[in-house]
Scaffold this active site. Structure first.
Site, PDB file in Angstrom:
ATOM      1  N   LYS A  44       0.964 -11.677 -11.008  1.00  0.00           N
ATOM      2  CA  LYS A  44       2.180 -11.561 -10.993  1.00  0.00           C
ATOM      3  C   LYS A  44       2.918 -11.845  -9.324  1.00  0.00           C
ATOM      4  CE  LYS A  44       2.664  -6.717  -9.602  1.00  0.00           C
ATOM      5  NZ  LYS A  44       2.229  -5.276 -10.146  1.00  0.00           N
ATOM      6  N   ARG A 139       5.551   6.847 -10.202  1.00  0.00           N
ATOM      7  CA  ARG A 139       6.462   5.626 -11.086  1.00  0.00           C
ATOM      8  C   ARG A 139       6.047   5.838 -12.319  1.00  0.00           C
ATOM      9  NH1 ARG A 139       4.607  -0.666  -9.164  1.00  0.00           N
ATOM     10  NH2 ARG A 139       3.278  -0.306 -11.026  1.00  0.00           N
TER      11      ARG A 139
HETATM   12  C1  LIG Z   1       1.072  -5.182  -9.379  1.00  0.00           C
HETATM   13  C2  LIG Z   1       0.242  -4.070 -10.102  1.00  0.00           C
HETATM   14  C3  LIG Z   1      -1.206  -4.045  -9.627  1.00  0.00           C
HETATM   15  C4  LIG Z   1      -1.679  -5.078  -8.821  1.00  0.00           C
HETATM   16  O1  LIG Z   1      -1.173  -4.643  -7.547  1.00  0.00           O
HETATM   17  P1  LIG Z   1      -2.104  -5.040  -6.053  1.00  0.00           P
HETATM   18  O2  LIG Z   1      -1.528  -4.337  -5.013  1.00  0.00           O
HETATM   19  O3  LIG Z   1      -1.415  -6.558  -6.081  1.00  0.00           O
HETATM   20  O4  LIG Z   1      -3.499  -5.237  -6.269  1.00  0.00           O
HETATM   21  C5  LIG Z   1      -1.995  -3.213 -10.523  1.00  0.00           C
HETATM   22  N1  LIG Z   1      -1.571  -2.265 -11.297  1.00  0.00           N
HETATM   23  C6  LIG Z   1      -0.215  -2.296 -11.550  1.00  0.00           C
HETATM   24  C7  LIG Z   1       0.190  -1.353 -12.607  1.00  0.00           C
HETATM   25  C8  LIG Z   1       0.809  -3.260 -11.103  1.00  0.00           C
HETATM   26  O5  LIG Z   1       2.007  -3.276 -11.351  1.00  0.00           O
END
Ligand SMILES: *Cc1c(COP(=O)(O)O)cnc(C)c1O
Length: 369
Positions: A44, A139
């Protein structure tokens, strides 16, 4: 300064180096596999740019993860085959798409999971869920342990089209909470309570994101954590050395680079002249008077990279001193290179800027094969 022009696409450009990306992917997968951890590759951060996703799809992740259904749908339409994991708790209104395009999702609400079950039944398919436990980052996730256990039991016993794959947590996002061995052990004990309740072992205990990968790198990850979801630690690698003090010498920080063109070069005062009011974003910044300095004005701005302190010019002696929506100002007084109008300046970018740049219709994406 740059550049090995790959094509003659106009500036500004985001250059994606696919070889460096693949290198970083392989290092992370290798480190995790040595700790018996499977990895969801988080795509993402670069909005699922298809050519980069292809590198992920070929690499051996257990899933590819993104927050937005639309990305998963578009990649599926393009024929990029993978097991897709929806990282953001599904919206009730997108249940049909979730079961159709995503194989697994992270969940924290029984009403949503029931809707996924109905949608899956209607579509004649099944969908996998990982129940999220909030361990203090505040969150997503169940806060009350009993509620999570009850939900697990309902999923296991009543929802025929939903498969309970495991439990997970997310840290270091809203509440800035550090993933520690203690937090991981908390998650494991929740998993074990679920296992007791449903009478079988869970397949996945998902310990978090890049910030939890730190525990793999310093070899303190508790054994039962067997899954992580990693984006930043593959794509940018700024957090691991800067925040966690880790040696990532074998990783590239320039998988994604940004190139912008110089449109003015002049000596100007470093302190604004006149009555200070507000800048273009309604803020009142502090300006230091360093006398007359040589500056380059670039044709790119906050609309493209969002934060000018999260992109790093690769020209020695150059510093970003400010930006508005469509302009950036570089102080080049100490630069040894002669900078002139029409020159291209290259920047390394960190996660927030990569996220904006890869979603920007004014920026041309170039792939370095
Ligand atoms: C974006 C996201 C990740 C990945 O996070 P990074 O810090 O880029 O490794 C993992 N888990 C969830 C739920 C996320 O929203």
């Amino acid at each position: 300064m740059n550049s090995n022009s790959i094509t003659n696409a106009p500036y500004p450009r985001l250059v994606v180096d696919l070889k460096k990306l693949r290198h970083n992917i392989d290092v992370v997968l290798d480190n995790c596999s040595q700790a018996n951890i499977s990895v969801c590759g988080a795509i993402k951060g670069f909005n699922g740019l298809p050519k980069a996703v292809e590198e992920f799809a070929e690499a051996g992740f257990s899933q590819l993860g993104t927050s937005r259904m639309r990305t998963i749908k578009e990649l599926t339409m393009l024929g990029i085959q993978a097991k897709y994991l929806l990282l953001r708790v599904p919206m009730l209104s997108e249940a049909d798409d979730v079961v159709k395009y995503a194989n697994v999702s992270l969940n924290s609400d029984i009403q949503v999971i029931r809707a996924l079950n109905d949608a899956a039944a209607k579509a004649g398919t099944s969908h996998e869920v990982i129940l999220m436990s909030d361990l203090g980052d505040l969150r997503e996730g169940f806060w009350d342990q009993e509620e999570l256990l009850d939900c697990a039991e309902v999923v296991e016993k009543e929802l025929d089209n939903i498969v309970l794959k495991g439990v997970g947590t997310n840290l270091g996002c809203y509440g800035s909470i550090k993933p520690t061995v203690t937090k991981m052990n908390e998650l494991i004990s929740i998993a074990e309570l679920v296992e007791k309740r449903i009478g079988r072992r869970l397949e996945i205990i998902s310990g978090g994101a890049t910030s939890s990968y730190v525990l793999v790198l310093n070899q303190s990850m508790p054994e039962r954590i067997n899954h992580l979801r990693i984006g930043e630690g593959i794509l940018n690698n700024y957090d691991l050395p800067e925040i966690w003090g880790l040696d990532i010498e074998n990783m590239y920080q320039d998988v994604f680079t940004f190139e912008a063109e110089v449109i003015e070069v002049r000596d100007k005062p470093s302190h604004p002249v006149g009555e200070i009011c507000i800048d273009s974003f309604g803020r009142k910044p502090e300006y230091t008077d360093r006398g007359i300095r040589r500056r380059a004005l670039l044709a790119a701005g906050k609309l493209d990279f969002a934060l000018n302190d999260k992109i790093f010019p690769q020209m020695e002696g150059a510093t970003v001193i400010g930006s508005s929506s469509d302009h950036m100002i570089l102080d080049i007084e100490d630069s040894k290179e002669e900078v002139k109008v029409g020159d291209i300046v290259t920047f390394h970018v960190s996660y927030p800027s990569m996220m904006y740049l890869s979603n920007d219709k004014y920026v041309n994406v170039i792939y370095n094969l």
